[in-house]
Design a protein around this motif. Structure first.
Motif, PDB file in Angstrom:
ATOM      1  N   GLY A  71      27.919  64.659  44.479  1.00 43.87           N
ATOM      2  CA  GLY A  71      28.786  65.796  44.168  1.00 43.87           C
ATOM      3  C   GLY A  71      29.085  65.956  42.698  1.00 43.87           C
ATOM      4  N   GLY A  72      28.834  64.916  41.896  1.00 39.86           N
ATOM      5  CA  GLY A  72      29.145  64.992  40.476  1.00 39.86           C
ATOM      6  C   GLY A  72      28.075  64.363  39.619  1.00 39.86           C
ATOM      7  N   ASN A  73      28.446  63.254  38.961  1.00 39.04           N
ATOM      8  CA  ASN A  73      27.491  62.549  38.109  1.00 39.04           C
ATOM      9  C   ASN A  73      27.784  61.051  38.154  1.00 39.04           C
ATOM     10  N   TRP A  74      27.396  60.338  37.102  1.00 38.20           N
ATOM     11  CA  TRP A  74      27.578  58.878  37.085  1.00 38.20           C
ATOM     12  C   TRP A  74      28.853  58.474  36.348  1.00 38.20           C
ATOM     13  N   ASN A  75      29.799  59.366  36.228  1.00 40.71           N
ATOM     14  CA  ASN A  75      31.041  59.066  35.516  1.00 40.71           C
ATOM     15  C   ASN A  75      31.745  57.841  36.097  1.00 40.71           C
ATOM     16  N   ALA A  76      31.762  57.727  37.433  1.00 35.79           N
ATOM     17  CA  ALA A  76      32.455  56.606  38.074  1.00 35.79           C
ATOM     18  C   ALA A  76      31.773  55.267  37.821  1.00 35.79           C
ATOM     19  N   PHE A  77      30.510  55.274  37.369  1.00 37.67           N
ATOM     20  CA  PHE A  77      29.820  54.011  37.070  1.00 37.67           C
ATOM     21  C   PHE A  77      30.463  53.291  35.885  1.00 37.67           C
ATOM     22  N   VAL A  78      31.180  54.032  35.047  1.00 40.84           N
ATOM     23  CA  VAL A  78      31.871  53.416  33.905  1.00 40.84           C
ATOM     24  C   VAL A  78      32.851  52.352  34.397  1.00 40.84           C
ATOM     25  N   PHE A  79      33.364  52.522  35.633  1.00 39.32           N
ATOM     26  CA  PHE A  79      34.221  51.495  36.247  1.00 39.32           C
ATOM     27  C   PHE A  79      33.518  50.140  36.228  1.00 39.32           C
ATOM     28  N   SER A  80      32.250  50.116  36.583  1.00 38.37           N
ATOM     29  CA  SER A  80      31.494  48.867  36.623  1.00 38.37           C
ATOM     30  C   SER A  80      31.238  48.320  35.224  1.00 38.37           C
ATOM     31  N   ILE A  81      31.054  49.222  34.264  1.00 33.43           N
ATOM     32  CA  ILE A  81      30.812  48.789  32.887  1.00 33.43           C
ATOM     33  C   ILE A  81      32.004  48.018  32.335  1.00 33.43           C
ATOM     34  N   SER A  82      33.199  48.327  32.847  1.00 29.58           N
ATOM     35  CA  SER A  82      34.412  47.660  32.350  1.00 29.58           C
ATOM     36  C   SER A  82      34.578  46.241  32.891  1.00 29.58           C
ATOM     37  N   MET A  83      33.800  45.875  33.900  1.00 30.51           N
ATOM     38  CA  MET A  83      34.012  44.592  34.569  1.00 30.51           C
ATOM     39  C   MET A  83      33.822  43.359  33.691  1.00 30.51           C
ATOM     40  N   PRO A  84      32.781  43.302  32.829  1.00 30.61           N
ATOM     41  CA  PRO A  84      32.571  42.078  32.058  1.00 30.61           C
ATOM     42  C   PRO A  84      33.765  41.634  31.213  1.00 30.61           C
ATOM     43  N   LEU A  85      34.439  42.593  30.565  1.00 34.16           N
ATOM     44  CA  LEU A  85      35.599  42.218  29.739  1.00 34.16           C
ATOM     45  C   LEU A  85      36.722  41.657  30.602  1.00 34.16           C
ATOM     46  N   ALA A  86      36.996  42.309  31.727  1.00 36.22           N
ATOM     47  CA  ALA A  86      38.022  41.803  32.638  1.00 36.22           C
ATOM     48  C   ALA A  86      37.629  40.437  33.186  1.00 36.22           C
ATOM     49  N   ALA A  87      36.349  40.236  33.476  1.00 33.80           N
ATOM     50  CA  ALA A  87      35.872  38.944  33.985  1.00 33.80           C
ATOM     51  C   ALA A  87      36.022  37.848  32.941  1.00 33.80           C
ATOM     52  N   TRP A  88      35.779  38.185  31.667  1.00 30.97           N
ATOM     53  CA  TRP A  88      35.913  37.188  30.593  1.00 30.97           C
ATOM     54  C   TRP A  88      37.369  36.723  30.487  1.00 30.97           C
ATOM     55  N   ILE A  89      38.298  37.663  30.511  1.00 32.48           N
ATOM     56  CA  ILE A  89      39.721  37.310  30.445  1.00 32.48           C
ATOM     57  C   ILE A  89      40.117  36.466  31.654  1.00 32.48           C
ATOM     58  N   ALA A  90      39.636  36.855  32.840  1.00 36.44           N
ATOM     59  CA  ALA A  90      39.988  36.135  34.065  1.00 36.44           C
ATOM     60  C   ALA A  90      39.453  34.706  34.053  1.00 36.44           C
ATOM     61  N   SER A  91      38.189  34.539  33.667  1.00 33.70           N
ATOM     62  CA  SER A  91      37.589  33.202  33.683  1.00 33.70           C
ATOM     63  C   SER A  91      38.198  32.297  32.622  1.00 33.70           C
ATOM     64  N   LYS A  92      38.632  32.880  31.505  1.00 29.83           N
ATOM     65  CA  LYS A  92      39.190  32.078  30.407  1.00 29.83           C
ATOM     66  C   LYS A  92      40.664  31.731  30.608  1.00 29.83           C
ATOM     67  N   TYR A  93      41.422  32.663  31.188  1.00 31.24           N
ATOM     68  CA  TYR A  93      42.865  32.469  31.273  1.00 31.24           C
ATOM     69  C   TYR A  93      43.405  32.399  32.715  1.00 31.24           C
ATOM     70  N   PHE A  94      42.977  33.317  33.578  1.00 29.31           N
ATOM     71  CA  PHE A  94      43.576  33.404  34.909  1.00 29.31           C
ATOM     72  C   PHE A  94      43.183  32.248  35.811  1.00 29.31           C
ATOM     73  N   VAL A  95      41.895  31.913  35.836  1.00 29.85           N
ATOM     74  CA  VAL A  95      41.442  30.836  36.729  1.00 29.85           C
ATOM     75  C   VAL A  95      42.120  29.512  36.403  1.00 29.85           C
ATOM     76  N   PRO A  96      42.125  29.059  35.134  1.00 36.86           N
ATOM     77  CA  PRO A  96      42.840  27.811  34.824  1.00 36.86           C
ATOM     78  C   PRO A  96      44.329  27.882  35.163  1.00 36.86           C
ATOM     79  N   PHE A  97      44.925  29.058  34.924  1.00 35.88           N
ATOM     80  CA  PHE A  97      46.346  29.224  35.206  1.00 35.88           C
ATOM     81  C   PHE A  97      46.641  28.989  36.682  1.00 35.88           C
ATOM     82  N   TYR A  98      45.917  29.650  37.558  1.00 36.30           N
ATOM     83  CA  TYR A  98      46.168  29.514  38.991  1.00 36.30           C
ATOM     84  C   TYR A  98      45.772  28.142  39.518  1.00 36.30           C
ATOM     85  N   ARG A  99      44.694  27.610  39.006  1.00 42.09           N
ATOM     86  CA  ARG A  99      44.284  26.274  39.465  1.00 42.09           C
ATOM     87  C   ARG A  99      45.314  25.218  39.069  1.00 42.09           C
ATOM     88  N   ASN A 100      45.928  25.390  37.907  1.00 39.24           N
ATOM     89  CA  ASN A 100      46.926  24.417  37.442  1.00 39.24           C
ATOM     90  C   ASN A 100      48.232  24.519  38.225  1.00 39.24           C
TER      91      ASN A 100
END
Length: 522
Positions: A71-100
């Motif tokens: 119905g449109g275009n690939w605009n919503a694919f930008v959602f997936s492009i944002s994942m790596p930065l969020a994953a980097w923050i999560a793996s560096k800070y969130f995972v150790p925080f919750y595991r601790n």
């Protein structure tokens, strides 16, 4: 089509029975609540990564993304492009925080930081988010199977819900994860199979698809202007970053999986495995949507039955044939995008392969719903029942409670799905609801872990202000024309961005004022 061939029905039946048998197999291990919620921390990282990937790749992706691209275009694919930065923050800070912390609930630490109100608010937001997620997925799968079988959407949701409840209650988080590993493979294979069938049925093949897509601007990622009123590249990028930050940092579905890993390193690797798989997989579904657009562009007569169905759904039962025809003529691809994939399956996929692809769509739905049921039950047990109703609950009582809560949340998810029947776009509804519910708890979470000097008073004031902003951005569009100046001018996907930043920055500002007053007083 009013019924699937026996071969396809047999394939679907075997798949459903297989999922239930997985739950029966793991039920032998579920003798305590820790095994039910954590699997004793013995799940390998690669399996957790596939599980998280399967949770992301829901039926909203399987049906909603191709419909959105059609119905449109690939605009919503930008959602997936944002994942790596969020994953980097999560793996560096969130995972150790919750595991601790060692806490199975993602929200226990909020009470330690700000008080009981913070934990309660986050739990309410999470549970509402899960109901919205499960409801949208139930609706998506029912939309597809109704086109294939002719059964009512309500009946499809009930049958599917019962199957999911059985294996989730029996097997706990371990059954959820290992079935999701299987489902990750099944749904990826199903998507590739659909793409192959579209291309082979397309006159002119890939080159024709590319030509039509380019002429219709189907491959656009959206406007790169700094436009926050429309769904520009930047709006979706910001929305995706904040939602993915919430997923990896605040969503019990993912936090619970961090605890099932043998180490923090294994948990972090599981996040990156999810990203490496999901980004190209989501691109695959956008390609499918563009291919479907090209296919129906060269076969416009095939779309008429879809338009007719949509027109009948939108008009009153006693509408005349002329009214139906007039509405059909006004419908645009965006109005019936979610029905395109099921229609192609009904008309073009050979006997036998339909059963495989339906199983893939079922797996896309079942993985996310089962995760939501298990996570919701865990949160209810830890954050509500143990905290406020019966702190001294025995192990046997707690396990029974988890089973009962899983059933209840599964039923509530079905009810939410039934309530969504008739919505225009699955993906739009899910994005809007998740942004509204997630904004408040993400802002509060970031305030709690970044600003260590912020205390209860500043946090609750900032949260109240943030909630007021979220409510205004959500409902101001309902204001009458004479109050148009007070309406939210930004795109609805900016709600989570503005809501999160309002709580976080207001909390920082109030903390600085407090510290300055203390210094002046001293």
């Amino acid at each position: 089509m009013k019924g699937l061939p026996i071969l396809d029905l047999a394939i679907i039946f075997i798949y459903l029975v297989g999922m239930i048998l997985v739950g029966v197999y793991f039920s032998r291990k579920n003798k305590n609540s820790e095994q039910f919620t954590k699997a004793s921390g013995l799940i390998p990282g690669w399996a957790i990564g596939l599980s998280i990937y399967a949770t992301f790749l829901s039926s909203n992706t399987f049906l909603g993304v191709p419909g959105k691209a059609f119905g449109g275009n690939w605009n919503a694919f930008v959602f997936s492009i944002s994942m790596p930065l969020a994953a980097w923050i999560a793996s560096k800070y969130f995972v150790p925080f919750y595991r601790n912390t060692g806490e199975i609930s993602a929200y226990t630490h909020l009470e330690k930081r700000f008080g009981a109100w913070a934990r309660v608010y986050a739990v309410i937001c999470f549970l509402l988010t899960q109901l919205a997620r499960m409801g949208s997925i139930f609706f998506g799968i029912a939309l597809s199977l109704q086109a294939l079988t002719g059964y009512s959407m309500q009946m499809i949701m009930i049958v599917m819900g019962i199957c999911i409840i059985i294996y989730t209650v029996l097997g706990g988080i371990e059954a959820v994860i290992w079935t999701e590993v299987v489902q990750a493979v099944v749904k990826t294979f199903g998507a590739l199979l659909i793409l192959y069938l579209i291309v082979t049925n397309m006159p002119g093949g890939v080159s024709k698809i590319v030509d039509i897509g380019q002429s219709a601007h189907k491959f656009s990622l959206g406007s790169f202007k700094f436009d926050f009123i429309n769904s520009s590249f930047w709006v979706v990028l910001l929305y995706g970053f904040f939602i993915n930050l919430n997923n990896f940092g605040m969503d019990q579905n993912y936090i619970q999986r961090y605890h099932t890993a043998s180490s923090s390193k294994a948990a972090s690797k599981s996040i990156w495995l999810c990203v490496y798989l999901y980004v190209p997989a989501s691109l695959l579904f956008f390609i499918i949507g563009s291919c479907l657009y090209a296919y129906y562009d060269v076969n416009p007569d095939l779309v008429q039955s879809i338009k007719h169905q949509v027109a009948l759904e939108r008009l009153p039962i006693n509408s005349s044939a002329t009214q139906v025809l007039n509405l059909e003529r006004t419908l645009q691809p965006a109005d019936y995008g979610d029905k395109i994939m099921p229609h192609f399956m009904v008309t073009k996929i050979p006997i036998g392969l339909v059963g495989l692809i339906v199983s893939a769509i079922l797996s896309a739905a079942m993985s996310t719903i089962s995760s939501g049921m298990n996570a919701s039950a865990t949160v209810f047990s830890v954050d509500i029942y143990k905290r406020y109703i019966k702190p001294d609950v025995t192990e046997k009582q707690n396990l029974s409670l988890l089973h009962l809560a899983t059933i209840v949340f599964g039923l509530l998810g079905m009810i939410a799905g039934i309530a969504m029947i008739g919505v225009k776009s699955i993906l739009d509804v899910w994005w809007e609801l998740s942004g509204i519910f997630a904004a408040g708890m993400l802002g509060m979470f970031l305030l709690g872990i970044i600003s260590r000097q912020t205390k209860n008073h500043e946090a609750i004031t900032a949260t109240i202000i943030g909630i007021a902003v979220i409510i205004w951005m959500t409902f101001s569009s309902l204001l009458p024309p004479e109050y148009e100046v007070f309406r939210n001018p930004l795109h609805k996907n900016m709600i989570i961005v503005v809501g999160t930043l309002t709580i976080f920055l207001t909390g920082i500002f109030l903390t600085k004022i407090k510290n300055r007053k203390l210094k002046t007083a001293n």
